[in-house]
Design a protein around this motif. Structure first.
Motif, PDB file in Angstrom:
ATOM      1  N   SER A   7       1.033  17.510   5.433  1.00 26.11           N
ATOM      2  CA  SER A   7      -0.089  16.709   5.907  1.00 26.11           C
ATOM      3  C   SER A   7      -0.809  18.231   6.609  1.00 26.11           C
ATOM      4  O   SER A   7      -0.392  19.132   6.407  1.00 26.11           O
ATOM      5  CB  SER A   7       0.683  16.093   7.203  1.00 26.11           C
ATOM      6  OG  SER A   7       1.000  17.222   7.897  1.00 26.11           O
ATOM      7  N   LYS A   8      -2.646  17.445   7.017  1.00 23.50           N
ATOM      8  CA  LYS A   8      -3.255  18.286   7.055  1.00 23.50           C
ATOM      9  C   LYS A   8      -3.333  19.102   8.213  1.00 23.50           C
ATOM     10  O   LYS A   8      -2.628  20.830   8.235  1.00 23.50           O
ATOM     11  CB  LYS A   8      -4.803  17.505   7.439  1.00 23.50           C
ATOM     12  CG  LYS A   8      -6.111  18.350   7.775  1.00 23.50           C
ATOM     13  CD  LYS A   8      -7.375  18.312   7.726  1.00 23.50           C
ATOM     14  CE  LYS A   8      -7.617  19.376   7.972  1.00 23.50           C
ATOM     15  NZ  LYS A   8      -9.163  17.994   8.125  1.00 23.50           N
ATOM     16  N   TYR A  22      -5.712  10.981  -2.042  1.00 27.28           N
ATOM     17  CA  TYR A  22      -6.131   9.688  -1.571  1.00 27.28           C
ATOM     18  C   TYR A  22      -5.418   8.709  -2.341  1.00 27.28           C
ATOM     19  O   TYR A  22      -5.457   8.794  -3.656  1.00 27.28           O
ATOM     20  CB  TYR A  22      -7.821   9.293  -1.882  1.00 27.28           C
ATOM     21  CG  TYR A  22      -9.139  10.925  -1.789  1.00 27.28           C
ATOM     22  CD1 TYR A  22      -9.788   9.853   0.223  1.00 27.28           C
ATOM     23  CD2 TYR A  22      -8.852  11.844  -1.804  1.00 27.28           C
ATOM     24  CE1 TYR A  22     -10.634  11.261   0.490  1.00 27.28           C
ATOM     25  CE2 TYR A  22     -10.351  12.906  -1.571  1.00 27.28           C
ATOM     26  CZ  TYR A  22     -10.766  11.886  -0.021  1.00 27.28           C
ATOM     27  OH  TYR A  22     -11.465  13.302   0.642  1.00 27.28           O
ATOM     28  N   HIS A  30       0.926  -0.991   0.395  1.00 22.16           N
ATOM     29  CA  HIS A  30      -0.019  -0.001  -0.191  1.00 22.16           C
ATOM     30  C   HIS A  30       1.164   1.349   0.342  1.00 22.16           C
ATOM     31  O   HIS A  30       2.250   1.385   1.071  1.00 22.16           O
ATOM     32  CB  HIS A  30      -0.843  -0.273   1.367  1.00 22.16           C
ATOM     33  CG  HIS A  30      -1.104  -1.057   0.948  1.00 22.16           C
ATOM     34  ND1 HIS A  30      -2.969  -1.630   0.058  1.00 22.16           N
ATOM     35  CD2 HIS A  30      -1.645  -2.242   2.289  1.00 22.16           C
ATOM     36  CE1 HIS A  30      -3.684  -2.917   0.997  1.00 22.16           C
ATOM     37  NE2 HIS A  30      -2.534  -2.886   1.881  1.00 22.16           N
ATOM     38  N   GLN A  70      -7.133  17.520  -0.267  1.00 18.04           N
ATOM     39  CA  GLN A  70      -7.450  16.099   0.067  1.00 18.04           C
ATOM     40  C   GLN A  70      -7.024  15.361  -0.989  1.00 18.04           C
ATOM     41  O   GLN A  70      -6.999  15.150  -2.540  1.00 18.04           O
ATOM     42  CB  GLN A  70      -8.218  15.890   0.695  1.00 18.04           C
ATOM     43  CG  GLN A  70      -8.265  14.448   1.958  1.00 18.04           C
ATOM     44  CD  GLN A  70      -8.588  13.852   2.941  1.00 18.04           C
ATOM     45  OE1 GLN A  70      -9.327  14.270   3.520  1.00 18.04           O
ATOM     46  NE2 GLN A  70      -8.303  13.054   2.579  1.00 18.04           N
ATOM     47  N   SER A 114      -2.474   9.631   8.195  1.00 24.53           N
ATOM     48  CA  SER A 114      -4.296   8.909   8.277  1.00 24.53           C
ATOM     49  C   SER A 114      -5.378   9.294   8.202  1.00 24.53           C
ATOM     50  O   SER A 114      -5.383  10.400   7.876  1.00 24.53           O
ATOM     51  CB  SER A 114      -3.849   8.886  10.080  1.00 24.53           C
ATOM     52  OG  SER A 114      -3.896  10.175  11.018  1.00 24.53           O
ATOM     53  N   GLU A 115      -6.490   8.754   8.417  1.00 24.72           N
ATOM     54  CA  GLU A 115      -7.648   9.108   8.106  1.00 24.72           C
ATOM     55  C   GLU A 115      -7.637  10.694   8.755  1.00 24.72           C
ATOM     56  O   GLU A 115      -8.133  11.548   8.158  1.00 24.72           O
ATOM     57  CB  GLU A 115      -8.613   8.557   8.662  1.00 24.72           C
ATOM     58  CG  GLU A 115      -9.253   6.988   7.677  1.00 24.72           C
ATOM     59  CD  GLU A 115     -10.503   6.365   8.274  1.00 24.72           C
ATOM     60  OE1 GLU A 115     -11.087   6.354   9.346  1.00 24.72           O
ATOM     61  OE2 GLU A 115      -9.941   5.484   7.476  1.00 24.72           O
ATOM     62  N   GLU A 116      -6.780  10.777  10.598  1.00 20.97           N
ATOM     63  CA  GLU A 116      -7.752  12.158  10.778  1.00 20.97           C
ATOM     64  C   GLU A 116      -6.300  13.116  10.071  1.00 20.97           C
ATOM     65  O   GLU A 116      -7.201  14.144  10.296  1.00 20.97           O
ATOM     66  CB  GLU A 116      -6.931  11.813  12.418  1.00 20.97           C
ATOM     67  CG  GLU A 116      -8.219  11.232  12.534  1.00 20.97           C
ATOM     68  CD  GLU A 116      -8.116   9.621  12.794  1.00 20.97           C
ATOM     69  OE1 GLU A 116      -6.694   9.109  12.476  1.00 20.97           O
ATOM     70  OE2 GLU A 116      -8.566   8.964  12.738  1.00 20.97           O
ATOM     71  N   ASN A 117      -5.369  12.811   9.971  1.00 22.45           N
ATOM     72  CA  ASN A 117      -4.023  14.085   9.189  1.00 22.45           C
ATOM     73  C   ASN A 117      -3.566  13.379   7.938  1.00 22.45           C
ATOM     74  O   ASN A 117      -2.703  12.682   7.943  1.00 22.45           O
ATOM     75  CB  ASN A 117      -2.715  13.746  10.168  1.00 22.45           C
ATOM     76  CG  ASN A 117      -2.285  14.327   9.855  1.00 22.45           C
ATOM     77  OD1 ASN A 117      -2.047  15.541   9.157  1.00 22.45           O
ATOM     78  ND2 ASN A 117      -0.509  14.017  10.536  1.00 22.45           N
ATOM     79  N   PRO A 118      -4.427  13.637   6.993  1.00 24.32           N
ATOM     80  CA  PRO A 118      -4.573  12.796   5.431  1.00 24.32           C
ATOM     81  C   PRO A 118      -3.639  13.901   5.082  1.00 24.32           C
ATOM     82  O   PRO A 118      -3.278  14.991   4.892  1.00 24.32           O
ATOM     83  CB  PRO A 118      -5.696  13.292   5.100  1.00 24.32           C
ATOM     84  CG  PRO A 118      -6.239  14.455   5.896  1.00 24.32           C
ATOM     85  CD  PRO A 118      -6.165  14.269   7.271  1.00 24.32           C
TER      86      PRO A 118
END
Length: 385
Positions: free
Chosen positions: A351-352, A384, A323, A382, A336-340
Motif C-alpha cells: 500500500s502507499k 488500478y 470486485h 499505482q 482505498s482511494e487515499e491508500n491505493p
C-alpha cells in the motif's frame, strides 16, 4: 457448529424411520394375508358341502392376530423413532442459535429502497399478483413501474415454452445493436432455432428462404455455424437421423430461455441474479462467523457493531467476490482511494502508506520486505483494479 454431529443424528433418525416403515409394511401385509385366508375358508366350495362354522374361523383369526400383536409392534417401533427424533431436536437446539439478532449491525436502511428490492425480486420471479399486493400494502405506488418490463419477459418465456420464437425474435431484433455491444449472439441463436424448426417440418424451400433473409446477415462473422445449418438442408424432415441431430436437443430451448433472461436483465441495467437472493445467500454463509464474533465480543464486554471494520475475515467464497480487493501484506489494511496499491520495481505490491513509511523520503532507497531488491518512491507505480 458441529455439522458432523447433526448429520449423524439425522442419519440415525432417517435409518430408524426406514426400518419402522418396513416393519409396518410387513405387519400390515401379514394381517391382510390372515384375513384373506379366513375369507377363503368361509366361502363354500359347493352346495353339498358340510355347513361352515363361521364362528370357529373368526375365533381362529382373532387368536392369530392376537399372537401377532401388530399394535404392540407398532408402539415399540414408534417409541424408538420418537426417541431418535427427540435427540435430533435437542442437537439442533444445542448447535443452532435461535436468536440471530446479535449478528445485526446498527445500520440505517432506506425503507423505500428495501421495498423496491423486494418488489423487483417478486416481479422478476414472475410472482406478479404477490408483487402487486406487496406494493399496495407497503404504500409504494411508484414501485409498480418495475412490473412492466418483467411482464414482457415472461410473455416471451411462455411463448418459447410453446415453441413460439416470434416474440423473442421481435424483441431481439429491436435490441439488436445493444445486444451486439454486450457481445451477445442471442439473435443468431434464436434464428438458428427457428430455422431448425422449419426444417424439421420438412419444408426445405421455406427453410432456405428463411436462411437467406435472417441468417445471411450473420454469415461474415459466423461462417462456420451458418455452414453447418446449410448442410442441414440435405436432411429436411429427418434431421434426427443426420450428423447434425444435436441441433434438435431440447437443451437448446432451456438455454435460450436462460440467455434471454440474462440479456433482458442486462439491458434493464440489472444483474441476472436477484439482488435479494444474493444478499440472503451471502448472509447465510456469513451468519455463523458473525454470531461467533458477537458472542466473543460480548464476553469481552465490547460492541462489534460500532466497529468500522470487522476484526476477523468473513470468507464467502468466490461466487460472492464481485470486485477485486487489495489488502496490504505489511499494514494488513484494505486498499482505498487515499491508500491505493503500489507496484514496486521488484514486482511486489504494497500500500502507499507502507511504501511512504519504508522510504521516509522521496529520494531515499528502501529494501523490499519480501526480497533483497531496493526501490525508491518515484519508482513505484499505482495499480488500478
Amino acid at each position: 457448529m458441529e455439522l458432523s454431529t447433526l448429520k449423524d443424528a439425522f442419519d440415525k433418525v432417517a435409518k430408524r424411520q426406514k426400518l419402522s416403515s418396513s416393519t409396518y409394511q410387513e405387519l400390515v401385509e401379514q394381517v391382510g394375508l390372515e384375513i384373506e385366508h379366513a375369507l377363503v375358508k368361509m366361502e363354500p366350495a359347493d352346495a353339498d358341502t358340510v355347513p361352515i362354522d363361521h364362528k370357529c374361523i373368526l375365533r381362529e383369526l382373532r387368536n392369530k392376530l392376537k399372537e401377532m400383536a401388530p399394535l404392540n409392534h407398532f408402539e415399540v417401533s414408534q417409541k424408538e423413532l420418537n426417541v431418535g427424533l427427540s435427540k435430533c431436536a435437542r442437537s439442533l437446539e444445542k448447535n443452532f442459535t435461535s436468536d440471530i439478532c446479535k449478528a445485526y449491525g446498527n445500520m440505517n436502511f432506506d425503507v423505500h429502497v428495501v421495498n423496491q428490492v423486494i418488489a423487483c425480486h417478486l416481479y422478476r420471479q414472475g410472482l406478479f399478483d404477490i408483487g402487486d399486493c406487496f406494493v399496495h400494502e407497503a404504500h409504494e405506488p411508484d414501485t409498480v413501474t418495475l412490473k412492466s418490463p418483467f411482464l414482457d419477459m415472461y410473455r416471451i418465456f411462455e411463448a418459447i415454452k410453446s415453441r413460439d420464437l416470434g416474440p423473442a425474435i421481435a424483441w431481439a431484433s429491436v435490441q439488436s445493436k445493444r445486444l451486439l455491444k454486450n457481445s451477445s449472439i442471442l439473435e443468431l441463436k434464436l434464428h438458428q432455432l427457428q430455422f431448425v424448426e422449419i426444417l424439421q417440418k420438412g419444408d426445405r424451400e421455406e427453410a432456405l428462404k428463411y436462411a437467406r433473409t435472417y441468417l445471411a446477415p450473420f454469415a461474415s462473422l459466423h461462417k462456420f455455424e451458418i455452414q453447418k445449418l446449410m448442410a442441414c438442408l440435405l436432411w429436411a424432415g429427418k434431421l434426427e437421423k443426420s450428423p447434425y441431430a444435436e441441433f434438435m436437443s431440447p437443451t437448446h430451448w432451456d438455454r435460450i430461455i436462460d440467455e434471454v433472461s440474462q440479456q433482458f436483465c442486462s439491458l434493464l441495467g440489472q444483474s441476472h441474479e436477484s439482488p435479494l437472493n444474493v444478499v440472503i445467500a451471502a448472509g447465510i454463509q456469513g451468519l455463523p462467523t458473525l454470531l461467533k464474533l458477537a458472542s466473543v465480543m460480548a464476553a469481552k464486554k465490547q460492541e462489534w457493531q460500532v466497529m468500522k471494520q470487522l476484526p476477523v475475515p468473513v470468507d464467502l467464497g468466490r461466487e460472492f467476490q464481485f470486485h477485486s480487493v487489495f489488502v496490504c501484506p505489511v499494514l494488513r489494511e484494505q486498499g482505498s482511494e487515499e491508500n491505493p496499491p503500489m507496484l514496486m520495481p521488484c514486482g511486489h505490491v504494497l500500500s502507499k502508506q507502507s511504501i511512504v513509511k519504508l522510504s521516509k523520503s522521496s529520494t531515499r532507497a528502501f529494501k523490499c520486505p519480501y526480497c533483497p531488491l531496493e526501490s525508491t518512491l518515484p519508482q513505484c507505480k499505482q495499480l488500478y483494479f
